[in-house]
Design a protein around this motif. Sequence first.
Motif, PDB file in Angstrom:
ATOM      1  N   TYR A 192      45.231  36.267  31.190  1.00  0.00           N
ATOM      2  CA  TYR A 192      44.710  34.905  31.115  1.00  0.00           C
ATOM      3  C   TYR A 192      43.231  34.880  30.760  1.00  0.00           C
ATOM      4  CZ  TYR A 192      49.212  33.410  32.768  1.00  0.00           C
ATOM      5  OH  TYR A 192      50.562  33.171  32.857  1.00  0.00           O
ATOM      6  N   GLU A 245      53.382  30.241  39.290  1.00  0.00           N
ATOM      7  CA  GLU A 245      52.776  30.328  40.615  1.00  0.00           C
ATOM      8  C   GLU A 245      51.390  29.681  40.710  1.00  0.00           C
ATOM      9  OE1 GLU A 245      51.628  33.923  38.403  1.00  0.00           O
ATOM     10  OE2 GLU A 245      53.374  32.664  38.660  1.00  0.00           O
ATOM     11  N   GLU A 246      50.837  29.273  39.539  1.00  0.00           N
ATOM     12  CA  GLU A 246      49.507  28.686  39.590  1.00  0.00           C
ATOM     13  C   GLU A 246      49.617  27.238  40.064  1.00  0.00           C
ATOM     14  OE1 GLU A 246      46.707  30.310  39.015  1.00  0.00           O
ATOM     15  OE2 GLU A 246      47.512  32.172  38.188  1.00  0.00           O
ATOM     16  N   GLY A 247      48.874  26.952  41.113  1.00  0.00           N
ATOM     17  CA  GLY A 247      48.836  25.669  41.826  1.00  0.00           C
ATOM     18  C   GLY A 247      49.593  24.505  41.195  1.00  0.00           C
ATOM     19  N   GLU A 287      46.042  34.837  41.231  1.00  0.00           N
ATOM     20  CA  GLU A 287      45.531  33.769  40.365  1.00  0.00           C
ATOM     21  C   GLU A 287      44.808  34.307  39.144  1.00  0.00           C
ATOM     22  OE1 GLU A 287      43.359  30.586  42.215  1.00  0.00           O
ATOM     23  OE2 GLU A 287      44.806  30.526  43.878  1.00  0.00           O
ATOM     24  N   GLY A 288      44.940  33.578  38.070  1.00  0.00           N
ATOM     25  CA  GLY A 288      44.189  33.894  36.865  1.00  0.00           C
ATOM     26  C   GLY A 288      44.519  35.244  36.281  1.00  0.00           C
ATOM     27  N   ALA A 343      46.189  40.027  43.359  1.00  0.00           N
ATOM     28  CA  ALA A 343      45.461  39.782  44.600  1.00  0.00           C
ATOM     29  C   ALA A 343      45.586  41.007  45.503  1.00  0.00           C
ATOM     30  CB  ALA A 343      46.009  38.541  45.293  1.00  0.00           C
ATOM     31  N   THR A 348      40.763  36.416  31.871  1.00  0.00           N
ATOM     32  CA  THR A 348      39.779  36.683  32.916  1.00  0.00           C
ATOM     33  C   THR A 348      39.506  38.181  32.984  1.00  0.00           C
ATOM     34  OG1 THR A 348      41.503  36.882  34.582  1.00  0.00           O
ATOM     35  CG2 THR A 348      40.542  34.686  34.255  1.00  0.00           C
ATOM     36  N   PHE A 363      41.492  28.620  33.646  1.00  0.00           N
ATOM     37  CA  PHE A 363      40.989  29.956  33.965  1.00  0.00           C
ATOM     38  C   PHE A 363      39.629  30.142  33.304  1.00  0.00           C
ATOM     39  CE2 PHE A 363      45.686  30.477  33.319  1.00  0.00           C
ATOM     40  CZ  PHE A 363      46.006  30.387  34.665  1.00  0.00           C
ATOM     41  N   HIS A 393      50.715  42.937  37.649  1.00  0.00           N
ATOM     42  CA  HIS A 393      50.699  41.490  37.823  1.00  0.00           C
ATOM     43  C   HIS A 393      52.013  40.914  37.323  1.00  0.00           C
ATOM     44  CE1 HIS A 393      49.598  37.247  37.291  1.00  0.00           C
ATOM     45  NE2 HIS A 393      48.757  37.472  38.276  1.00  0.00           N
TER      46      HIS A 393
END
Lengths: 358, 358, 358, 358
Positions: D145, D316-318, D108-109, D113, D147, D282, D80
């Motif tokens: 993060y 890169e998170e929204g 994400e998170g 992906a 998760t 998250f 990641h």
Amino acid sequence: MNFASDNTAGVSKAIFDAILSANEAFSSPYGTDPWTARALSLLREVFETDLVCFLVTTGTAANALALGALTPPWGAVFCHAQAHVMEDECGAPEMFTSGAKLVGIAGEGGKIALASLAAALATFERGNVHHVQPAALSLSQATEYGTVYSLDEIAELSEIAHAAGLAVHMDGARFPNALVALGCTPAEMSWKAGIDVLCFGATKNGALACEALIFFDPAKAANLPYQRKRSGHTLSKGRFLGAQMAAYLENGHWLTLAKTANAQAKLLAEGLAKIPGVRLPFLPQANEIFAILPERVDVALKKAGANYYDWPWPREEGTALAAGEKFVRLVTTFMTADIEIEQFLAVAGRSARSDAND
Amino acid sequence: MNFASDNTAGVSKAIFDAILSANEAFSSPYGTDPWTARALSLLREVFETDLVCFLVTTGTAANALALGALTPPWGAVFCHAQAHVMEDECGAPEMFTSGAKLVGIAGEGGKIALASLAAALATFERGNVHHVQPAALSLSQATEYGTVYSLDEIAELSEIAHAAGLAVHMDGARFPNALVALGCTPAEMSWKAGIDVLCFGATKNGALACEALIFFDPAKAANLPYQRKRSGHTLSKGRFLGAQMAAYLENGHWLTLAKTANAQAKLLAEGLAKIPGVRLPFLPQANEIFAILPERVDVALKKAGANYYDWPWPREEGTALAAGEKFVRLVTTFMTADIEIEQFLAVAGRSARSDAND
Amino acid sequence: MNFASDNTAGVSKAIFDAILSANEAFSSPYGTDPWTARALSLLREVFETDLVCFLVTTGTAANALALGALTPPWGAVFCHAQAHVMEDECGAPEMFTSGAKLVGIAGEGGKIALASLAAALATFERGNVHHVQPAALSLSQATEYGTVYSLDEIAELSEIAHAAGLAVHMDGARFPNALVALGCTPAEMSWKAGIDVLCFGATKNGALACEALIFFDPAKAANLPYQRKRSGHTLSKGRFLGAQMAAYLENGHWLTLAKTANAQAKLLAEGLAKIPGVRLPFLPQANEIFAILPERVDVALKKAGANYYDWPWPREEGTALAAGEKFVRLVTTFMTADIEIEQFLAVAGRSARSDAND
Amino acid sequence: MNFASDNTAGVSKAIFDAILSANEAFSSPYGTDPWTARALSLLREVFETDLVCFLVTTGTAANALALGALTPPWGAVFCHAQAHVMEDECGAPEMFTSGAKLVGIAGEGGKIALASLAAALATFERGNVHHVQPAALSLSQATEYGTVYSLDEIAELSEIAHAAGLAVHMDGARFPNALVALGCTPAEMSWKAGIDVLCFGATKNGALACEALIFFDPAKAANLPYQRKRSGHTLSKGRFLGAQMAAYLENGHWLTLAKTANAQAKLLAEGLAKIPGVRLPFLPQANEIFAILPERVDVALKKAGANYYDWPWPREEGTALAAGEKFVRLVTTFMTADIEIEQFLAVAGRSARSDAND
């Protein structure tokens, strides 16, 4: 009177012409060209076996890539204490192996002594994580002192190495000169005697910049393409390496060049041996002569414009130099003219006698 | 119709003649020869400043040695996400820096976007031992997509880099082509715009195998001689590198070669732009053209014997390719003949129209 | 009867209690805690000078990080031919220096001979790119053979090294034992005698896992934080290193531990010296005894459960072992009880006499 | 109110007692002791399979050694974009792999992906020497993060990786917290889901300094003993690593510790979610909570002595942070007391409401 190094000579006409003729049209890059293919084919013929090869521009690159392919970072490479890989490559083998250890083995005249290799190997405990693990033996043929291993010597050293699980590398920067000295076949002096990987030199013997890194066991070369590229040694216009090597091998051109260099060395050595006060501590078998000169001779030669290197006296070799003696290296090449040798011997002889007469 | 790569072209006559003339006699090795001295002198003239330079045989070696001189193992090198040092050197920069990290920065058309560089730099906390430390910025001029940074763009990127304590490297494998495109002086496109170290390419522009690694600040080059030797890039017959570079620079020969390559690219690009269905996503400023071809055109060209590479579509560039489109790279060189371009455009045009008529 | 290694002993009570007391609450990580600060303060007191220090868990890490800070990849480190950094760290110095070369220097009893160091240094031509460049001298105090350099010997070796531009590293895995043997101050045995960087051992002398890498010249340590982190040696719960080192130094605890170990070694050595057929080739000055045992004595001891290592006979030391002799290493520690020594000597004495009576 | 890091907590009583009891007598060094043997046996039990393991003191060492075993210098490791191996280990993976390239994948998170991994893999042409070659996938479980990958997600990513010839590494610095979150078995979350090599964390979860580097395929670990020693990570008093790991695993102690940490995180997260203006971008599944705090809340908490880190907002998170918002990380541990959470929430709640009332 240039006896400084094989590197001071230029490129043979046949090789130069081949480079020129490879320049005529577009060609595919990175060694995918017909000249490189022809070089590979000739190498297989000359060595009478299947093999894979990588053409590079320097002997240091060839040696370091070879050892990088044979040795993990926690490995040990056994070589002569004065080997080129040990002393003259500024740590290239360490760089290309990511930090392996070179272990210098003593031996007279630049040759690894069988018993010393066996003794050194015995000190490395296998599987003991505190010690680096023996991985490769590296032999120089011809050696750093102009001597040549016999086929039996190579075979015996290789056998010890293989029995201990080591791969055997030959630094053949002067392979042709050694071959001519022994009068054997390339196969006999390499894979038939136990060599796994050979750095087959051409630069010192008339090429512009070309060495063939040869793997007799293709499996050992699996990662070499990446290692070569990653070290910046994959030439884009690779055809010019292929053209050099192909021309070098065609019609035994490489042997002709080496025969000339060796013959000139013989002439020079025989002349030197007759001069009072001059000593040749090592048998000059290839194209290098190591001589002990009376100081006055050395001075006279340099004054006369002779070009050669002073050389560090190898510590482990028996007696030290006497006061007023110089240890020097003289190298002959395919370009060395008779007249240069005659002049050199004349100056040396004259100054030696005048010395004796003082 | 060879548009595969600058590497498929050969050596210009002037450069070849220089190699030949350097071959006439004995010469001193390892770059201590008069040709190499002449090359250095010419580089200083061309760049209007004092500088030190190291001649090597490949662009990968030049780039990796440059980054190795500028970056410690715990350093970060910022470059375009598709830069040659990032994607096409099999990790050479990582090898020569003993494991530094390359950080890819996005930017359209192969150019690093100023804001993206600033943003990336901001994420690296100085003095925080958990993070590698920013050490160098690497710019490619011309870029990987045939575009050219303006002098202002170079100066702005360099300024950000210098303000953050980074050295600035330029991968100038196609420096001549970019220079001709901008119409400025070599000094303006390098040290006057903030470049500290330049890899000045000759191989792609008519040399046999020669790149000049140029340090405008000699202090940064202090260890380069060891790094070069240790990586196997110190040629023994160094005069042949010197001869190439000197001939390349004499009388603006290098600019003549680049002008030809660029002019042929312009001809080809203008022709392509007129063909229905063909798109040029990046402005072709130097000697590379990146084109989107309708599949039928691509098929027809290859069938007609045109030689060029399919290219991976850069993910971050806006829209994807439409179905049935091919993304290709076309490269022109000093050897590219008008007839090749005419034939190429004729085949492309014919196939495009037949396509339109289906 | 455990004389296998200092590593087989455990942790002293005072050190263990300190670890326990550091565990009572939350604390800041990565060495930013009060225990580490206290350790630094005590080190400055003990060494009577300003210094910077990095606590790590192993001697190999401390040595390799030290050499990594002092030596570039193209550098040479001079050390004794049997030094721990040379033979027992599986190439860690090569890894942490990105491939520097270790040059083994001969010398009796584990000590580098002054003349040999000078001779070795003389063979490396400065500025000659073919050779790695001398960068550091590494001394082991106490040595690998349980002997101890005198202050004069350290000063003389350091002086030669400094005069040649080398930094001087001391592998002090058994620094306390050597210090107690000499009866001097820590400052006298380190920076006052020319040591630039000291690996100050605690693990072998009663700590759990703690070594202090000490730089007397803070400038040399500028990159160490990154080098430590990057090698995985920056402990997150760093307070437990700080607590060990602080407790080790408080009230001269470290000296008390070393005095015990040395005293037990003296007792054992004196006892051995009286046993017929047993020889001690090296003067046991610290807490290691190297002994040549008649085979029957060795067999009897092992049968009686004595725990110690056979040791490879150092090749360069004069005479070889006689047939039926064993070369062994015996190590005493702060945990070594009188009774163990008495039992050992009793078994050895009994078996030696029965041997003599055969 | 200490929520700074798992590293600020100390050692659990059971683990400390085990260290103490391992200290009672002499023991054999370098991990050849009974405690280390017991740890291995327990790991095999817990993971319901044969495995080999290496105990080291830091997560960085475990990760870097793992990647060093899986990746050649010309290899690529996919992870990641914000992975610990990518951003927080100062280039340790590059050092231990001798210069491999880490390729950051978006997601994400903190989760890679699936499509992005596939796309990235597709850009690396196998056998093309210009490109580094894909060698390993590295997953962090729990992620950076907080998760947690589901078992299906791990299996799918591993499948893609294996199909492409990559080995799969799991950075399990918070493996216990992730495991407790999923409620599955250790085998299910590791080798049954395709993990080849696991860094099994204990330090963050109550050990002093201990991580188990686990190879489910012993063949992949063949060189690890040398790599560990050579990097200075083979502890001499290895029993103290064994004792930690054994006590950690006995009677599910590790799970008890992780359950506490996770439960406290849940308590804290639920409390935060109710506070006006606080956002949790998250899903906090393990023992880390990433929160966006109104500035006034952040100020009030810090003024009240709360200890936690500001965190860089992942690019890169929204959406970006609003003006006056702070992005912070809160970590709970086995030592986190209810009262700390209550106090924290009280201060946060009070300041948020006063904020709303302004």
